[in-house]
Write a protein that holds these residues in place. Structure first.
Motif, PDB file in Angstrom:
ATOM      1  N   GLY A 161     -14.470   0.972  36.059  1.00  0.00           N
ATOM      2  CA  GLY A 161     -13.612  -0.053  36.687  1.00  0.00           C
ATOM      3  C   GLY A 161     -13.845  -1.673  36.811  1.00  0.00           C
ATOM      4  O   GLY A 161     -13.439  -2.605  36.393  1.00  0.00           O
ATOM      5  N   ALA A 162     -15.031  -1.732  37.133  1.00  0.00           N
ATOM      6  CA  ALA A 162     -15.805  -3.111  36.919  1.00  0.00           C
ATOM      7  C   ALA A 162     -15.992  -3.687  35.829  1.00  0.00           C
ATOM      8  O   ALA A 162     -15.830  -4.774  35.593  1.00  0.00           O
ATOM      9  N   ALA A 163     -16.639  -2.796  34.877  1.00  0.00           N
ATOM     10  CA  ALA A 163     -16.756  -3.478  33.598  1.00  0.00           C
ATOM     11  C   ALA A 163     -15.625  -3.643  32.922  1.00  0.00           C
ATOM     12  O   ALA A 163     -15.589  -4.715  32.075  1.00  0.00           O
ATOM     13  N   ILE A 164     -14.403  -2.815  33.218  1.00  0.00           N
ATOM     14  CA  ILE A 164     -13.228  -3.460  32.490  1.00  0.00           C
ATOM     15  C   ILE A 164     -12.613  -4.637  33.152  1.00  0.00           C
ATOM     16  O   ILE A 164     -12.074  -5.516  32.487  1.00  0.00           O
ATOM     17  N   PHE A 165     -12.883  -4.850  34.297  1.00  0.00           N
ATOM     18  CA  PHE A 165     -12.322  -5.740  35.096  1.00  0.00           C
ATOM     19  C   PHE A 165     -13.014  -7.078  34.430  1.00  0.00           C
ATOM     20  O   PHE A 165     -12.240  -8.146  34.439  1.00  0.00           O
ATOM     21  N   ILE A 166     -14.345  -7.020  34.223  1.00  0.00           N
ATOM     22  CA  ILE A 166     -15.025  -8.227  33.694  1.00  0.00           C
ATOM     23  C   ILE A 166     -14.839  -8.539  32.276  1.00  0.00           C
ATOM     24  O   ILE A 166     -14.595  -9.707  31.679  1.00  0.00           O
ATOM     25  N   TYR A 167     -14.763  -7.565  31.548  1.00  0.00           N
ATOM     26  CA  TYR A 167     -14.930  -7.651  29.899  1.00  0.00           C
ATOM     27  C   TYR A 167     -13.437  -7.849  29.397  1.00  0.00           C
ATOM     28  O   TYR A 167     -13.230  -8.141  28.237  1.00  0.00           O
ATOM     29  N   MET A 168     -12.457  -7.011  29.835  1.00  0.00           N
ATOM     30  CA  MET A 168     -11.044  -6.832  29.434  1.00  0.00           C
ATOM     31  C   MET A 168     -10.029  -7.603  29.968  1.00  0.00           C
ATOM     32  O   MET A 168      -8.873  -7.578  29.528  1.00  0.00           O
ATOM     33  N   ARG A 169     -10.417  -8.436  31.004  1.00  0.00           N
ATOM     34  CA  ARG A 169      -9.495  -9.421  31.643  1.00  0.00           C
ATOM     35  C   ARG A 169      -8.929 -10.621  30.808  1.00  0.00           C
ATOM     36  O   ARG A 169     -10.193 -11.205  30.099  1.00  0.00           O
ATOM     37  N   PRO A 170      -8.028 -11.255  30.794  1.00  0.00           N
ATOM     38  CA  PRO A 170      -7.685 -12.382  30.016  1.00  0.00           C
ATOM     39  C   PRO A 170      -8.318 -13.540  30.508  1.00  0.00           C
ATOM     40  O   PRO A 170      -8.773 -13.636  31.784  1.00  0.00           O
ATOM     41  N   LYS A 171      -8.583 -14.383  29.673  1.00  0.00           N
ATOM     42  CA  LYS A 171      -9.643 -15.557  30.310  1.00  0.00           C
ATOM     43  C   LYS A 171      -8.930 -16.318  31.370  1.00  0.00           C
ATOM     44  O   LYS A 171      -9.733 -16.945  31.988  1.00  0.00           O
ATOM     45  N   SER A 172      -7.476 -16.506  31.167  1.00  0.00           N
ATOM     46  CA  SER A 172      -6.796 -17.309  32.173  1.00  0.00           C
ATOM     47  C   SER A 172      -7.014 -16.831  33.628  1.00  0.00           C
ATOM     48  O   SER A 172      -6.735 -17.733  34.359  1.00  0.00           O
TER      49      SER A 172
END
Length: 338
Positions: free
Chosen positions: A251-262
């Motif tokens: 969950g933490a890794a997906i939040f960091i790496y797959m969240r849109p840049k904006s």
């Protein structure tokens, strides 16, 4: 905006300020990191020492402990040096090395957790065929594959991230070099790189996570069919604790790496990153290993052996001292007779 000279150093702004509350948090993080190192090192030692633990399941556990130890050592020492000695600079090579090691270990752990979930599925659902379905050959292949895929992803991200020209703002609002944070400083179009990184995240995060969910779903179906209520309760407790750690890490890794840049925020990223770089490594030996009755038995046996050895050494020292006292008394008696 001017392009910054990439031969200079980056500046890491860090995680904590020099306040009383942040000092307390810093000490707590160091304590957790030290506990993680001790717990994972103890797991590796116990698995290596006890011949009963020389099985694929415990071999995968030892590899997980090794990855967690390396992950903590990649992040925490630099963070501690930044806070205690004020050394907030990091060279371009050092930053690239941190990105490579961190991404390699994080990616490798993603695949290793998937391999461990398959091992649990075979052990619960097909116990009689376990030696065939989970052979040593397959175990070694999955382990080497996890390390290799993680290293390939780490090398690609480190090389691609450091290939960009960086702008005047060379301050990294983080406590270590991480690819998504560093890309924000680039004075170039990073759309293609972010798209490729997104695809890599799908392969490195979502695919293993999906395999883990499928494995534990099949385990849950098998558990519900068990006749023994005690066995069902034990299996539910074990699977739920495993899924909690997996959910926290992924969950933490997906939040960091797959969240849109904006939608990204530096403060949020730093807090979330702490979870899968420091907190999860200390939970893994507790959830996966130290709650295991076999591991606890090996720990008690090791402690009793150490106690026996210390008592034996103490008895030997007492006998030696007694023997020396007797020789001294005997020599005094001879001198008085003369």
């Amino acid at each position: 905006m001017n392009i910054w000279n990439t031969t200079s150093d980056f500046i890491l702004l860090g995680l904590f300020n020099h306040t009383g509350a942040h000092l307390f948090l810093f000490v707590m993080v160091l304590t957790i990191a030290f506990t993680s190192l001790v717990g994972n090192a103890l797991m590796i030692f116990l698995i290596h020492q006890d011949a009963r633990h020389h099985t694929p399941m415990y071999f995968l556990l030892s590899q997980l402990s090794l990855m967690d130890m390396m992950l903590v050592c990649t992040v925490v020492p630099k963070m501690a040096a930044e806070y205690l000695m004020g050394k907030k600079t990091i060279s371009l090579a050092g930053c690239g090395l941190q990105i490579f090691l961190f991404t390699s270990l994080g990616g490798g752990e993603c695949f290793l957790l998937a391999a461990m979930s398959y091992d649990r599925y075979v052990a619960v659902c097909h116990p009689l065929r376990y030696p065939i379905l989970m052979s040593w050959q397959l175990c070694l292949r999955m382990t080497v594959g996890s390390w290799f895929l993680g290293a390939a992803d780490g090398l690609m991200q480190a090389a691609a991230t450091l290939s960009f020209p960086f702008c005047d703002a060379h301050e990294i609002d983080h406590f270590f070099c991480e690819a998504p944070t560093l890309v924000r400083l680039a004075c170039a179009d990073t759309f293609a790189f972010e798209y490729v990184m997104y695809i890599c995240c799908v392969l490195m995060l979502l695919v293993p996570f999906s395999l883990i969910l499928i494995s534990y779903s099949l385990i849950l179906v098998a558990v519900l069919q068990m006749c023994s209520r005690e066995a069902r309760k034990k299996a539910f407790t074990t699977c739920s604790s495993h899924l909690c750690v997996v959910g926290l890490f992924y969950g933490a890794a997906i939040f960091i790496y797959m969240r849109p840049k904006s939608y990204r925020s530096a403060n949020h990223d730093k807090i979330v990153t702490v979870f899968y770089t420091i907190f999860t490594p200390v939970l893994n030996p507790i959830i996966y290993s130290l709650r295991n009755s076999d591991v606890k038995g090996a720990l008690i046996k090791c402690m009793s052996q150490c106690g026996t050895l210390s008592k034996g050494d103490k008895s030997k020292n007492e006998l030696l001292r007694l023997h020396q006292d007797r020789k001294l008394l005997h020599s005094k008696g001879n001198s008085q007779q003369n």
